[in-house]
Motif scaffolding. Structure first.
Motif, PDB file in Angstrom:
ATOM      1  N   PRO A  53      -3.229   8.785   0.738  1.00 15.99           N
ATOM      2  CA  PRO A  53      -4.674   7.580   0.645  1.00 15.99           C
ATOM      3  C   PRO A  53      -4.034   6.337   0.890  1.00 15.99           C
ATOM      4  O   PRO A  53      -3.292   5.751  -0.139  1.00 15.99           O
ATOM      5  CB  PRO A  53      -5.374   7.900  -0.543  1.00 15.99           C
ATOM      6  CG  PRO A  53      -4.019   8.512  -1.458  1.00 15.99           C
ATOM      7  CD  PRO A  53      -3.206   9.221  -0.783  1.00 15.99           C
ATOM      8  N   ILE A  54      -4.401   5.433   1.691  1.00 14.09           N
ATOM      9  CA  ILE A  54      -4.211   4.099   2.184  1.00 14.09           C
ATOM     10  C   ILE A  54      -5.368   3.342   1.836  1.00 14.09           C
ATOM     11  O   ILE A  54      -6.537   3.604   2.283  1.00 14.09           O
ATOM     12  CB  ILE A  54      -3.628   3.951   3.388  1.00 14.09           C
ATOM     13  CG1 ILE A  54      -2.517   4.607   3.819  1.00 14.09           C
ATOM     14  CG2 ILE A  54      -3.372   2.392   3.802  1.00 14.09           C
ATOM     15  CD1 ILE A  54      -2.127   4.630   5.251  1.00 14.09           C
ATOM     16  N   THR A  55      -5.473   2.249   1.040  1.00 12.63           N
ATOM     17  CA  THR A  55      -6.736   1.433   0.828  1.00 12.63           C
ATOM     18  C   THR A  55      -6.492   0.291   1.815  1.00 12.63           C
ATOM     19  O   THR A  55      -5.478  -0.465   1.916  1.00 12.63           O
ATOM     20  CB  THR A  55      -6.482   0.783  -0.771  1.00 12.63           C
ATOM     21  OG1 THR A  55      -6.401   1.850  -1.720  1.00 12.63           O
ATOM     22  CG2 THR A  55      -7.786  -0.140  -0.981  1.00 12.63           C
ATOM     23  N   PHE A  56      -7.630   0.175   2.567  1.00 13.97           N
ATOM     24  CA  PHE A  56      -7.866  -0.932   3.595  1.00 13.97           C
ATOM     25  C   PHE A  56      -8.664  -1.972   3.051  1.00 13.97           C
ATOM     26  O   PHE A  56      -9.827  -1.763   2.544  1.00 13.97           O
ATOM     27  CB  PHE A  56      -8.154  -0.318   4.889  1.00 13.97           C
ATOM     28  CG  PHE A  56      -7.236   0.530   5.612  1.00 13.97           C
ATOM     29  CD1 PHE A  56      -6.781  -0.019   6.742  1.00 13.97           C
ATOM     30  CD2 PHE A  56      -7.037   1.694   5.217  1.00 13.97           C
ATOM     31  CE1 PHE A  56      -6.129   0.738   7.486  1.00 13.97           C
ATOM     32  CE2 PHE A  56      -6.219   2.598   5.993  1.00 13.97           C
ATOM     33  CZ  PHE A  56      -5.689   2.179   7.049  1.00 13.97           C
ATOM     34  N   SER A  57      -8.134  -3.264   2.990  1.00 15.25           N
ATOM     35  CA  SER A  57      -9.023  -4.407   2.541  1.00 15.25           C
ATOM     36  C   SER A  57      -9.257  -5.231   3.919  1.00 15.25           C
ATOM     37  O   SER A  57      -8.156  -5.718   4.689  1.00 15.25           O
ATOM     38  CB  SER A  57      -8.104  -5.133   1.620  1.00 15.25           C
ATOM     39  OG  SER A  57      -8.870  -6.367   1.107  1.00 15.25           O
ATOM     40  N   LEU A  58     -10.525  -5.479   4.265  1.00 15.13           N
ATOM     41  CA  LEU A  58     -10.771  -6.377   5.561  1.00 15.13           C
ATOM     42  C   LEU A  58     -11.255  -7.502   5.079  1.00 15.13           C
ATOM     43  O   LEU A  58     -12.369  -7.687   4.358  1.00 15.13           O
ATOM     44  CB  LEU A  58     -11.790  -5.665   6.061  1.00 15.13           C
ATOM     45  CG  LEU A  58     -11.739  -4.153   6.360  1.00 15.13           C
ATOM     46  CD1 LEU A  58     -12.658  -3.340   7.160  1.00 15.13           C
ATOM     47  CD2 LEU A  58     -10.040  -3.876   7.314  1.00 15.13           C
TER      48      LEU A  58
END
Length: 65
Positions: free
Chosen positions: A41-46
């Motif tokens: 699982p990769i956490t993406f921050s936009l």
């Protein structure tokens, strides 16, 4: 304006470059998507800066943002 952008990010686990579609309307949010290569699982921050440019930052699940 098309709100989907294709970005290339490096998985924080396996280091592989993966292509992902980013929804510009989700700016200011975080979400989790599994790596297409190692399935972790990769956490993406936009984020969008003052000029309207989108930045995408990725983290592993144990990293604090």
């Amino acid at each position: 304006m098309d709100s989907l952008l294709e970005e290339v990010v490096s998985c924080p686990y396996c280091g592989e470059s993966i292509r992902v579609l980013i929804d510009h309307q989700e700016a200011g949010q975080q979400y989790i998507e599994d790596c297409q290569v190692c399935c972790r699982p990769i956490t993406f921050s936009l984020r969008v800066d003052a000029m309207g440019y989108m930045s995408v930052t990725v983290y592993d699940e144990n990293e604090t943002v």
